[in-house]
Design an enzyme around this catalytic site. Structure first.
Site, mmCIF file in Angstrom:
data_model
loop_
_atom_site.group_PDB
_atom_site.id
_atom_site.type_symbol
_atom_site.label_atom_id
_atom_site.label_comp_id
_atom_site.label_asym_id
_atom_site.label_seq_id
_atom_site.Cartn_x
_atom_site.Cartn_y
_atom_site.Cartn_z
ATOM 1 N N GLY A 280 38.172 152.308 68.276
ATOM 2 C CA GLY A 280 38.353 151.106 69.088
ATOM 3 C C GLY A 280 37.056 150.323 69.235
ATOM 4 O O GLY A 280 36.087 150.562 68.525
ATOM 5 N N VAL A 281 37.080 149.397 70.194
ATOM 6 C CA VAL A 281 35.920 148.526 70.369
ATOM 7 C C VAL A 281 34.961 149.125 71.395
ATOM 8 O O VAL A 281 35.352 149.931 72.218
ATOM 9 C CB VAL A 281 36.364 147.123 70.848
ATOM 10 N N GLY A 282 33.701 148.727 71.330
ATOM 11 C CA GLY A 282 32.760 149.032 72.409
ATOM 12 C C GLY A 282 31.712 150.063 72.060
ATOM 13 O O GLY A 282 31.606 150.577 70.949
ATOM 14 N N GLU A 306 41.404 148.623 62.969
ATOM 15 C CA GLU A 306 41.584 147.165 63.020
ATOM 16 C C GLU A 306 40.271 146.438 63.240
ATOM 17 O O GLU A 306 40.177 145.245 62.993
ATOM 18 C CB GLU A 306 42.603 146.782 64.100
ATOM 19 N N ASN A 396 41.008 142.832 79.103
ATOM 20 C CA ASN A 396 41.134 142.226 77.766
ATOM 21 C C ASN A 396 42.584 142.219 77.270
ATOM 22 O O ASN A 396 43.068 141.216 76.770
ATOM 23 C CB ASN A 396 40.306 143.007 76.736
HETATM 24 N N1 COA Z 1 37.443 149.805 87.160
HETATM 25 C C1 COA Z 1 36.768 148.646 87.165
HETATM 26 N N2 COA Z 1 35.836 148.322 86.235
HETATM 27 C C2 COA Z 1 35.568 149.250 85.297
HETATM 28 C C3 COA Z 1 36.215 150.487 85.243
HETATM 29 C C4 COA Z 1 37.196 150.750 86.231
HETATM 30 N N3 COA Z 1 37.856 151.897 86.226
HETATM 31 N N4 COA Z 1 35.727 151.189 84.209
HETATM 32 C C5 COA Z 1 34.818 150.421 83.612
HETATM 33 N N5 COA Z 1 34.715 149.253 84.265
HETATM 34 C C6 COA Z 1 33.866 148.130 83.947
HETATM 35 C C7 COA Z 1 32.488 148.556 83.446
HETATM 36 O O1 COA Z 1 31.615 148.766 84.508
HETATM 37 C C8 COA Z 1 32.098 147.369 82.603
HETATM 38 O O2 COA Z 1 31.677 146.334 83.447
HETATM 39 P P1 COA Z 1 30.401 145.422 83.059
HETATM 40 O O3 COA Z 1 30.795 144.727 81.793
HETATM 41 O O4 COA Z 1 30.293 144.514 84.232
HETATM 42 O O5 COA Z 1 29.262 146.364 82.876
HETATM 43 C C9 COA Z 1 33.440 146.940 81.989
HETATM 44 O O6 COA Z 1 34.452 147.487 82.814
HETATM 45 C C10 COA Z 1 33.674 147.464 80.578
HETATM 46 O O7 COA Z 1 33.325 148.768 80.515
HETATM 47 P P2 COA Z 1 32.424 149.329 79.329
HETATM 48 O O8 COA Z 1 32.025 150.712 79.734
HETATM 49 O O9 COA Z 1 31.373 148.365 78.930
HETATM 50 O O10 COA Z 1 33.523 149.521 78.225
HETATM 51 P P3 COA Z 1 33.817 148.970 76.787
HETATM 52 O O11 COA Z 1 33.078 147.776 76.356
HETATM 53 O O12 COA Z 1 33.752 150.184 75.965
HETATM 54 O O13 COA Z 1 35.365 148.491 76.983
HETATM 55 C C11 COA Z 1 37.651 148.601 77.580
HETATM 56 C C12 COA Z 1 36.295 149.318 77.581
HETATM 57 C C13 COA Z 1 38.696 149.571 78.085
HETATM 58 C C14 COA Z 1 37.620 147.361 78.464
HETATM 59 C C15 COA Z 1 37.946 148.150 76.095
HETATM 60 O O14 COA Z 1 37.842 149.257 75.234
HETATM 61 C C16 COA Z 1 39.315 147.546 75.955
HETATM 62 O O15 COA Z 1 39.505 146.370 76.209
HETATM 63 N N6 COA Z 1 40.302 148.357 75.525
HETATM 64 C C17 COA Z 1 41.677 147.945 75.375
HETATM 65 C C18 COA Z 1 41.953 147.423 73.998
HETATM 66 C C19 COA Z 1 41.576 148.384 72.925
HETATM 67 O O16 COA Z 1 41.507 149.582 73.124
HETATM 68 N N7 COA Z 1 41.338 147.853 71.737
HETATM 69 C C20 COA Z 1 40.922 148.640 70.606
HETATM 70 C C21 COA Z 1 42.063 149.061 69.780
HETATM 71 S S1 COA Z 1 41.533 149.183 68.115
#
Ligand code: COA
Length: 544
Positions: A280-282, A306, A396
């Protein structure tokens, strides 16, 4: 051999440096402003772009400017269909135009997210594998114009895409009018990277991909050339966010994961040659690939995914990437330059596919993928929320995570155990929104450890998650909840105290932290509560 390879490379580059402006393209050239004038005021746009990669970069801005200059901007209304999230020049400018009414199927732009969470833009969060079918079946309004980024167009209607394969294969044939952004930042060598194929909707014919490098389609999308109403020249890189180096927690998660995978190999559940990965992303996803690159126990890796990010270069540099099939190359600007520079060598290792194929459940299940996606939060039974902060605020979208998780050979969810400096526990009694339910989630991993949830009852899963994954500062609290739930629960299969199940989220909303020790000494006033809620909303809105 050395001489021959260099000769081929030389002649290839000579071909690539030829002007791409053929007479057909010349006859269609227009300015972005002229294209924007041709759009109906109430318009449904199907645009290329999947993550900030391969999206149109000048026509949407010109359309937004037309709206701004209009005496009656309220007459305009835009439905925007893309592949996934895109860059500021598309999702951002149209969101800020104030006339965006509907966005599908994914987003990650801060301005767009804010409008969605204010209820001002309709957003339909969809499994990406469903999008093409819904559009082709007419479940969504029909597409008036397709705007697609390409690196070449021929007079017989062959459109060679850039990094834009997302939904172009669906949107181009269905659109009434087609506008192309011919992006000269991409070399003509991009031709041949793609494998464009759309399955028929109603037949049961298999999609004949057995291995990640199988090709079943064409290197271009074919359209009726008469539908191509204009071509705009651009020369712009994708505005992908810079590559963030994985942090310590991500490396710990990655190491737990790799140990688990090798243990599965040891037990004969994963072949020695491994299985292809979806990642996934990140941050965490990048760390996993970086760790595989450094770990001598991993020799050769295949990806069927993807999104590919800069971390793929670690695998390339360590000579471990056998093959990668993806929909988007979401590279930083350095990554984009490197990919173009080394395209000749890299072409034999990559295929870019439409998202309909990358995310197709049939293909995912047949190939047998190890899928790795990120959770925002998970509960003690293994239900995962990837999308909604406090159950109501869109981050997202589910993207492809559901397609991959549900059909995986082994589905893995990763998350740091806490967020916001420990004010949020990623493991909670009950998730505030469910994207991936306990039946699909097999492995849960945080920097604390890994819980193998397969063949476990709900109560066994809860014990494992609490002991292996939860941060020490929340462990006793979660143990207490679980024991309490077993005492008071209506049923004992999946014990819950419904009065307390979401109490951690309520505490976060009211005070800014899930942890009782973080609470202010005084009882919060309604003003404090409002402030805390605003703070959390702002946090969600400013992500990405
Ligand atoms: N409640 C509130 N905020 C939360 C949280 C929670 N339980 N857990 C994390 N966060 C916040 C983090 O603090 C961070 O905030 P910031 O940007 O202000 O620092 C933000 O959410 C994102 O977290 P981060 O640890 O940077 O995660 P990431 O960039 O790895 O993204 C998802 C995590 C879940 C948002 C991202 O993977 C996503 O959108 N997933 C759904 C789609 C997906 O999986 N696509 C891939 C398929 S190929």
């Amino acid at each position: 051999m050395f001489y021959r390879n260099h000769l081929i490379k030389f002649s290839y580059r000579c071909f690539s440096s030829e002007s791409r402006i053929n007479s057909f393209i010349k006859s269609k050239l227009m300015s972005a402003e002229d294209v924007a004038e041709k759009f109906p005021e109430k318009v449904t746009i199907g645009a290329s772009g999947f993550t900030p990669a391969g999206y149109p970069k000048v026509i949407p801005g010109a359309f937004a400017q037309r709206i701004k200059n209009s005496k009656n901007p309220e007459n305009f209304s835009i439905n925007l269909y893309t592949g996934a999230s895109t860059g500021d020049e598309l999702d951002g400018v149209l969101a800020r135009s104030g006339r965006l009414k509907l966005k599908i199927p994914y987003q990650s732009h801060k301005d767009l997210r804010k409008l969605i969470n204010q209820g001002k833009v309709n957003f339909i969060d969809m499994h990406l594998s469903h999008v093409s079918k819904y559009i082709r079946e007419g479940i969504f309004p029909p597409i008036d114009v397709a705007i697609v980024e390409a690196c070449d167009v021929t007079s017989d209607g062959r459109i060679y895409l850039t990094n834009s394969s997302g939904m172009s294969g669906t949107y181009l044939p269905l659109a009434k009018d087609i506008y192309i952004e011919l992006n000269e930042a991409h070399p003509l060598d991009m031709k041949g990277l793609h494998d464009i194929y759309l399955p028929e909707i109603h037949t049961g014919r298999p999609i004949n991909i057995d291995y990640v490098d199988d090709r079943i389609g064409t290197p271009y999308v074919r359209v009726n050339p008469e539908k191509i109403k204009g071509i705009v020249l651009t020369n712009k890189y994708d505005s992908s966010p810079g590559f963030k180096k994985p942090d310590d927690a991500s490396f710990k998660i990655a190491n737990h994961l790799l140990d688990f995978i090798l243990d599965e190999v040891e037990h004969g559940r994963i072949p020695k040659t491994l299985l292809p990965f979806q990642s996934g992303v990140g941050n965490v996803a990048n760390a996993v690939l970086a760790c595989i690159a450094q770990d001598n126990r991993f020799k050769s890796i295949e990806m069927y995914t993807e999104v590919i990010q800069d971390s793929i270069f670690d695998l390339i540099d360590s000579d471990k990437l056998r093959f990668a099939s993806t929909t988007a190359l979401t590279f930083s600007s350095e990554g984009q330059k490197r990919f173009h520079r080394d395209l000749y060598e890299l072409k034999s290792k990559f295929i870019l596919r439409p998202m309909e194929i990358s995310n197709n459940p049939e293909v995912i299940r047949r190939i047998g993928l190890i899928t790795m996606n990120t959770a925002l939060e998970a509960d003690i039974y293994g239900n995962v929320n990837s999308t909604h902060v406090l159950g109501s605020s869109m981050m997202n979208g589910i993207g492809g995570s559901g397609d991959f998780t549900r059909n995986a050979y082994i589905s893995i969810f990763m998350t740091p155990s806490v967020a916001k400096d420990g004010k949020i526990s990623s493991f909670v009694p009950m998730v505030s929104h469910v994207d991936h339910n306990e039946h699909s989630v097999q492995i849960m991993v945080s920097e604390q450890g890994l819980a193998d949830l397969r063949a476990k009852t709900p109560k066994q899963r809860a014990e494992l998650i609490i002991e292996k994954c939860v941060h020490p500062m929340y462990k006793d609290l979660l143990r207490d909840y679980f024991q309490h739930a077993q005492r008071v629960s209506f049923g004992q299969h999946t014990p819950h105290d419904l009065k307390q199940a979401l109490s951690w989220h309520i505490r976060l909303q009211e005070t800014g932290s899930m942890h009782p020790d973080h609470q202010a000494k005084k009882e919060p006033t309604s003003k404090d509560t409002e402030k805390a809620a605003q703070k959390i909303d702002q946090t969600a809105a400013t992500k990405k």
